[in-house]
Design a protein around this motif. Structure first.
Motif, PDB file in Angstrom:
ATOM      1  N   ARG A 105       0.926  -1.272  -0.031  1.00 24.31           N
ATOM      2  CA  ARG A 105       0.089   0.158  -0.074  1.00 24.31           C
ATOM      3  C   ARG A 105       0.796   1.266  -0.084  1.00 24.31           C
ATOM      4  NH1 ARG A 105      -2.915  -3.650   3.497  1.00 24.31           N
ATOM      5  NH2 ARG A 105      -5.064  -3.769   3.312  1.00 24.31           N
ATOM      6  N   TRP A 106       0.705   2.267  -0.994  1.00 25.27           N
ATOM      7  CA  TRP A 106       1.509   3.462  -1.135  1.00 25.27           C
ATOM      8  C   TRP A 106       0.536   4.582  -0.893  1.00 25.27           C
ATOM      9  CZ3 TRP A 106       6.596   2.963  -2.714  1.00 25.27           C
ATOM     10  CH2 TRP A 106       7.123   1.539  -3.227  1.00 25.27           C
ATOM     11  N   PHE A 107       0.979   5.278   0.389  1.00 21.59           N
ATOM     12  CA  PHE A 107       0.238   6.515   0.586  1.00 21.59           C
ATOM     13  C   PHE A 107       1.140   7.821   0.307  1.00 21.59           C
ATOM     14  CE2 PHE A 107      -1.121   2.923   3.426  1.00 21.59           C
ATOM     15  CZ  PHE A 107      -2.448   3.408   3.332  1.00 21.59           C
ATOM     16  N   THR A 155       2.267  19.846  -7.250  1.00 24.15           N
ATOM     17  CA  THR A 155       3.839  20.071  -6.915  1.00 24.15           C
ATOM     18  C   THR A 155       4.003  20.389  -5.402  1.00 24.15           C
ATOM     19  OG1 THR A 155       3.394  22.553  -7.431  1.00 24.15           O
ATOM     20  CG2 THR A 155       3.639  20.945  -9.465  1.00 24.15           C
ATOM     21  N   GLY A 156       5.219  20.155  -5.207  1.00 25.13           N
ATOM     22  CA  GLY A 156       5.797  20.644  -3.940  1.00 25.13           C
ATOM     23  C   GLY A 156       6.247  19.332  -3.198  1.00 25.13           C
ATOM     24  N   ARG A 157       6.990  19.524  -2.132  1.00 23.40           N
ATOM     25  CA  ARG A 157       7.426  18.729  -0.894  1.00 23.40           C
ATOM     26  C   ARG A 157       6.231  17.759  -0.443  1.00 23.40           C
ATOM     27  NH1 ARG A 157       9.992  15.322   1.506  1.00 23.40           N
ATOM     28  NH2 ARG A 157      11.573  15.667   3.104  1.00 23.40           N
ATOM     29  N   ALA A 158       6.853  16.322  -0.647  1.00 22.21           N
ATOM     30  CA  ALA A 158       5.744  15.361  -0.178  1.00 22.21           C
ATOM     31  C   ALA A 158       6.474  14.170   0.482  1.00 22.21           C
ATOM     32  CB  ALA A 158       4.680  14.831  -1.138  1.00 22.21           C
ATOM     33  N   ALA A 159       6.090  13.231   0.988  1.00 21.22           N
ATOM     34  CA  ALA A 159       6.665  12.014   1.389  1.00 21.22           C
ATOM     35  C   ALA A 159       5.618  10.958   0.817  1.00 21.22           C
ATOM     36  CB  ALA A 159       6.780  11.970   3.148  1.00 21.22           C
ATOM     37  N   ILE A 160       6.179   9.873   0.634  1.00 24.95           N
ATOM     38  CA  ILE A 160       5.377   8.674   0.179  1.00 24.95           C
ATOM     39  C   ILE A 160       5.747   7.460   1.078  1.00 24.95           C
ATOM     40  CG2 ILE A 160       5.124   6.952  -1.668  1.00 24.95           C
ATOM     41  CD1 ILE A 160       5.528   9.205  -3.627  1.00 24.95           C
ATOM     42  N   VAL A 161       4.804   6.874   1.530  1.00 28.04           N
ATOM     43  CA  VAL A 161       5.002   5.743   2.437  1.00 28.04           C
ATOM     44  C   VAL A 161       4.376   4.556   1.991  1.00 28.04           C
ATOM     45  CG1 VAL A 161       4.168   4.940   4.772  1.00 28.04           C
ATOM     46  CG2 VAL A 161       4.927   7.274   4.526  1.00 28.04           C
ATOM     47  N   ASP A 162       5.363   3.487   1.823  1.00 28.61           N
ATOM     48  CA  ASP A 162       4.678   2.065   1.480  1.00 28.61           C
ATOM     49  C   ASP A 162       4.562   1.269   2.759  1.00 28.61           C
ATOM     50  OD1 ASP A 162       4.211  -0.182  -0.115  1.00 28.61           O
ATOM     51  OD2 ASP A 162       6.074  -0.914   0.055  1.00 28.61           O
ATOM     52  N   ILE A 163       3.725   0.679   2.943  1.00 24.01           N
ATOM     53  CA  ILE A 163       3.594  -0.622   3.838  1.00 24.01           C
ATOM     54  C   ILE A 163       3.408  -1.844   3.092  1.00 24.01           C
ATOM     55  CG2 ILE A 163       2.022  -1.461   5.745  1.00 24.01           C
ATOM     56  CD1 ILE A 163       1.065   1.249   6.212  1.00 24.01           C
ATOM     57  N   TRP A 164       4.351  -2.755   3.306  1.00 18.70           N
ATOM     58  CA  TRP A 164       4.362  -4.156   2.369  1.00 18.70           C
ATOM     59  C   TRP A 164       4.128  -5.044   3.775  1.00 18.70           C
ATOM     60  CZ3 TRP A 164       8.866  -7.730   1.388  1.00 18.70           C
ATOM     61  CH2 TRP A 164       8.250  -8.694   0.657  1.00 18.70           C
ATOM     62  N   GLY A 165       3.083  -5.889   3.691  1.00 18.92           N
ATOM     63  CA  GLY A 165       2.967  -6.877   4.801  1.00 18.92           C
ATOM     64  C   GLY A 165       2.118  -7.973   4.549  1.00 18.92           C
ATOM     65  N   GLY A 166       2.187  -9.218   5.473  1.00 25.25           N
ATOM     66  CA  GLY A 166       1.200 -10.129   5.252  1.00 25.25           C
ATOM     67  C   GLY A 166       1.470 -11.280   6.304  1.00 25.25           C
TER      68      GLY A 166
END
Length: 361
Positions: free
Chosen positions: A273-275, A322-333
């Motif tokens: 899941r990429w947020f 546009t602009g500064r951001a952060a992307i968070v990936d949750i990989w699990g199971g």
């Protein structure tokens, strides 16, 4: 089966459901649709007539549109015994119950083109509260979880903080300080830690979903709440500067993200899941769960049988801003430490977190 013979989705159905996640309630859209001979209400037995032990001519890439906007790309895989996973999807909506109506439609990709959209389903209206989500499972059970190396991986493009600071030992001051503060040098295992996962299992084996929200306290999202990676929670300031940034052209037709695996997992319990952070996020305030948009813009379910099939994703659903951001990936199971008495399917479950600092152009 050629791409031109892939089935198109139709008869979309959906409703708002909720899941328990520790002290939190997580809401989502439970979607089901017709694909080939696989009906939205397909039973636990027999399989669809065109199932072919999982080799049915069904699409593997879908787009979810909500209120006329592309909100999520889904890479959908499934196990040979689980036809219900090939025509259903959970769209995360976060930990606040949605208000008002949502208008949802989907389409699939066949070759280089997308199929027509399905019907639009209107959900969230005329309800007196959401119903609890319940897993739909075929009659045949999945194999038991197997033991695996707990060191799994991190996002490669965009590059994660763990990749920059620990794996690549980037010389920027904030990476140097993060490396000093961390007590673990394993860039590929940013996890809550075995003790926390044993105390409160990430995997809900009864209902077949990953619980992750309960692990994120204020300002500790990037470390997955683990003191061993507390350096990853550092906020940029005048002394440390910013984290190394990956530039992304948000006006491009598509993006391609990649993942650096040390141990690859796939199966019906595993997902990416990429947020992305909300537009008003300020990096100097640190990174908390509340800073993320509630709907992940990119999801992979189950994973491909071979690692190379799940190491990169091309998609068009990155927000165009546009602009500064952060992307968070949750990989699990369903993996991680053994449970004390074999409960929860024998494993606690686990997830691996990647925080990627980006500049959207």
């Amino acid at each position: 089966m050629s791409d031109s013979q892939l089935a198109a989705p139709s008869d979309l159905r959906g409703d708002i459901r909720y899941r328990d996640d520790g002290k939190y309630t997580m809401y989502g859209i439970s979607l089901r649709w017709q694909i080939g001979e696989n009906a939205p209400d397909q039973g636990a037995w027999p399989p669809p007539g065109d199932w072919e032990e999982g080799n049915a001519p069904y699409p593997r890439l879908y787009e979810v549109w909500i209120d006329g906007e592309l909100r999520q790309t889904v890479f959908l895989h499934w196990s040979p015994w689980n036809w219900m996973q090939s025509n259903s999807h959970w769209v995360d909506l976060g930990d606040e119950e949605p208000a008002g109506q949502l208008h949802v439609k989907i389409r699939a990709k066949a070759g280089d083109q997308f199929t027509p959209f399905t019907n639009v389903v209107t959900i969230g209206s005329g309800r007196t509260g959401s119903e609890k989500w319940a897993a739909r499972q075929p009659r045949q059970k999945a194999p038991e979880a197997t033991q695996a190396d707990p060191r799994h991986g991190t996002a490669n493009h965009p590059r994660s903080r763990a990749g920059a600071a620990i794996r690549d030992q980037d010389p920027s001051p904030i990476c140097v300080e993060a490396l000093r503060l961390n007590t673990s040098a394993d860039w590929h295992e940013v996890v809550p830690g075995a003790a926390r996962m044993l105390a409160d299992y990430p995997w809900n084996d009864a209902q077949k979903y990953l619980e992750y929200r309960k692990f994120f306290e204020e300002g500790t999202l990037a470390s997955a709440g683990s003191p061993a990676f507390r350096g990853l929670d550092l906020a940029p300031d005048d002394t440390l500067g910013d984290w190394p940034l990956t530039e992304l052209d948000s006006s491009a037709p598509t993006q391609t993200f990649t993942y650096d695996y040390m141990a690859y997992h796939w199966g019906e319990s595993w997902s990416h899941r990429w947020f992305i952070t909300r537009p008003d996020w300020n990096p100097s305030d640190g990174l908390s769960w509340k800073d993320l948009e509630p709907i992940p813009f990119l999801v992979e379910v189950h994973g491909a049988p071979q690692e190379e099939g799940s190491a990169s994703w091309e998609f068009a659903s990155l927000p165009r801003r546009t602009g500064r951001a952060a992307i968070v990936d949750i990989w699990g199971g369903h993996g991680g430490p053994d449970t004390p008495n074999g409960e929860n399917g024998g494993k606690t479950g686990e997830f691996f977190l990647s925080t990627c600092d980006v500049m959207l152009r």
